[in-house]
Design a protein around this motif. Structure first.
Motif, PDB file in Angstrom:
ATOM      1  N   ASN B  30      -5.044   1.239   0.210  1.00  0.00           N
ATOM      2  CA  ASN B  30      -4.082   2.487   0.437  1.00  0.00           C
ATOM      3  C   ASN B  30      -2.549   2.064   0.314  1.00  0.00           C
ATOM      4  O   ASN B  30      -1.751   2.656   1.062  1.00  0.00           O
ATOM      5  N   THR B  33      -0.741   4.673  -1.009  1.00  0.00           N
ATOM      6  CA  THR B  33      -0.930   5.858  -0.681  1.00  0.00           C
ATOM      7  C   THR B  33       0.352   6.720   0.069  1.00  0.00           C
ATOM      8  O   THR B  33       0.542   6.065   1.248  1.00  0.00           O
ATOM      9  N   TYR B  36       0.154   7.070   4.258  1.00  0.00           N
ATOM     10  CA  TYR B  36      -0.915   6.403   4.947  1.00  0.00           C
ATOM     11  C   TYR B  36      -0.042   5.228   6.198  1.00  0.00           C
ATOM     12  O   TYR B  36       0.705   4.675   5.696  1.00  0.00           O
ATOM     13  N   ASN B  88       4.515   5.351   3.898  1.00  0.00           N
ATOM     14  CA  ASN B  88       3.219   4.274   3.840  1.00  0.00           C
ATOM     15  C   ASN B  88       3.857   2.769   4.651  1.00  0.00           C
ATOM     16  O   ASN B  88       5.104   2.428   4.373  1.00  0.00           O
TER      17      ASN B  88
END
Lengths: 141, 125
Positions: B30, B33, B36, B88
């Motif tokens: 991730n 992502t 995240y 992130n």
């Protein structure tokens, strides 16, 4: 066995990471390949840059947080316009719309995707390595 | 022979390290992502400390707690100091460092298991 289960889960997670990063690499290569693709009709819209976005998703079977491609969107930034009356895609004033692809941006994105892909590969390699170590305990008993 | 916890401890150790490996895999997968947040486990010694004590049995009527197991891994959210614009907070280099740590510790734990086993075999021969 609990520890092998979670090593399996980490293999699946790394696999999902590899999958999404390669999807991203595909989109980037489509963008670069079409960086000069104009419309096929005079005055038409050229190729539009594609964007890709990720999301984390819970895998109910293993309880692991996988990653997947959320959606493949279209970049809404304006097209480049050039004066080129000889171009088949030029409108009646001689302007041609070129794709909104910036090759430098795509290359930077390519590097990042590459880096993430390698990191995922590293995790996948190590997970199977650790499983092999556990299985290796059965050797020369 | 009942009071030898070497294997149990080594198994808990590999269990902990596998769980940590899974979290590293999640973080790396991730890494791009949006929104995240990176996760990690608390150190093994801290996780072990919490389960180290059990109630004493001073009367036959006392119930002994079932097998003393490690707590399920507590997921701790890292300080999102290096979060990017997309929210992130995964630091790939840091994750690679942790990956090396897990590899080292896991090898250590499996080798220890092997050596404990050899010790038992020596005693039996």
């Amino acid at each position: 066995m609990a520890s092998n289960d979670s090593l399996n889960a980490s293999l699946r997670i790394a696999g999902s990471g590899l999958e999404t990063q390669s999807a991203r690499l595909r989109i980037i290569s489509e963008n670069i390949a079409n960086a000069q693709s104009t419309a096929s009709v005079p005055g038409g819209d050229p190729y539009t840059r594609q964007t890709v976005s990720f999301e984390d998703t819970l895998d109910r079977a293993s309880g692991a947080q996988l990653v997947r491609v959320k959606d493949i969107g279209r970049d809404s930034s304006p097209y480049r316009v050039e004066q080129d009356p000889g171009n088949p895609a030029a409108d009646d004033k001689g302007f041609v719309k070129l794709p909104n692809v910036d090759v430098l941006v795509e290359l930077a994105d390519l590097r990042e995707a590459n880096r993430s892909y390698e990191a995922n590969l590293q995790v996948a390699k190590q997970s199977s390595d650790l499983m092999n170590q556990t299985v290796g305990l059965l050797k020369d008993v | 022979m009942a009071d030898v916890y070497l294997f149990k401890l080594a198994s808990q150790r590999t269990g902990y390290l596998s769980a940590r490996q899974t979290l590293i895999a999640e973080n790396v997968a991730n890494a791009n992502t949006p929104g995240y947040k990176a996760v990690d486990l608390k150190p093994f010694s801290a996780a072990l400390q919490e389960t180290a004590f059990s109630m004493a049995v001073t009367n036959p009527a006392h119930l002994t707690p079932a097998a003393q197991e490690l707590d399920p891994p507590q997921v701790r959210e890292d300080d999102a100091a290096n979060a990017t614009v997309s929210g992130n907070s995964v630091d790939i280099e840091g994750e690679m460092v942790k990956l090396g740590e897990v590899n080292r510790d896991f090898t250590e734990a499996t080798n220890l298991k092997k050596i404990f086993h050899q010790m038992f075999m020596q005693a039996l021969k």
